[in-house]
Design an enzyme around this catalytic site. Structure first.
Site, PDB file in Angstrom:
ATOM      1  CG  ASP A  11      19.352 -61.895 -98.796  1.00 39.45           C
ATOM      2  OD1 ASP A  11      18.804 -62.278 -97.743  1.00 39.45           O
ATOM      3  OD2 ASP A  11      20.424 -62.346 -99.208  1.00 39.45           O
ATOM      4  CG  ASP A 132      28.170 -63.002 -92.081  1.00 39.02           C
ATOM      5  OD1 ASP A 132      27.456 -63.964 -91.768  1.00 39.02           O
ATOM      6  OD2 ASP A 132      27.736 -61.839 -92.182  1.00 39.02           O
TER       7      ASP A 132
END
Length: 245
Positions: A11, A132
């Site tokens: 990330d 998500d």
């Protein structure tokens, strides 16, 4: 035996390799100054895929850390998939033409379904849908907003439009090392009839073994981030655990 793939996560925020807690940009831990070097370490340990996320891009709605993704894809002999800030066909082409194997569309699935359906028809398996969820509802804009659409409902619609692979993240478990929401991931796989990659909460080799038990029911892999960065186990140990089933 159904395949099960481990996707180590890189990330990116501000050009560094970071992890957020439950997607909160104010709860960030920096784990490295070079996303490419981190991807290189994972490749050296045996990764076949690297999962890269442009957190700045997800928040701003445009590509920000794309140069690191492309460098990793070009330099390393692994497959790279990327998400975050991908809103246009130009974004998709930019990645696919520069060596990235798959592009993840998330927020656009809610904000612009016709666009996502068109991209699925045009690029097929190279488009992955990122779903998500917060309390079962799809979150968007780098998890800063929550829609009124259920994860399974969105999954079914996009599976009908041609999606073959989904990444499911339960925001409540992401970055917490509290264990993945296996039941929710399996529900999405059952609702869509497609491959689901589980993301969020993996904390132990037992979590990975538990997910592996559903490989025959559509759970095709797991994205692992914080557990690797905090040395709960190594990538080599994770690969060994899932290959020994």
């Amino acid at each position: 035996m159904a395949a099960f793939t481990i996707y180590p996560a890189v990330d990116m925020r501000g050009g560094k390799c970071v992890r957020l807690l439950q997607g909160d940009y104010n709860k960030e831990t920096v784990y490295g100054d070079s996303p490419v070097a981190m991807a290189e370490q994972f490749a050296a340990q045996g990764a076949e895929w690297i999962h890269m996320v442009d957190l700045d891009g997800a928040k701003e709605g445009r590509r920000v850390n794309d140069r690191f993704v492309i460098e990793a894809a070009r330099r390393l002999s692994v497959h790279v998939q990327v998400g975050g800030g991908i809103r246009t066909e130009e974004d998709i082409v930019h990645y696919l033409e520069n060596g990235v194997a798959r592009v993840i569309l998330g927020s656009a699935a809610i904000s612009d379904p016709p666009f996502v359906k068109k991209m699925l028809q045009k690029y097929g398996r190279r488009i992955v849908i990122g779903i998500d969820a917060r309390d079962g509802f799809v979150a968007t804009e780098g998890w800063l907003a929550t829609s009124n659409v259920k994860a399974e409902e969105l999954g079914r619609m996009l599976a009908e439009a041609g999606a073959e692979t989904f990444i499911f993240t339960d925001i409540a478990t992401d970055g917490t090392l509290s264990g993945p929401n296996i039941a929710a991931a399996v529900r999405l796989a059952e609702a869509t009839g497609k491959e689901v990659i589980a993301s969020g909460g993996v904390s132990s080799l037992d979590d990975l073994r538990a997910l592996c038990q559903y490989a025959g029911q559509g759970i095709g892999g797991a994205i692992v981030g914080k557990a690797l960065y905090t040395n709960q186990f190594t990538l080599a140990e994770a690969l060994k655990a899932v290959n020994e089933r």
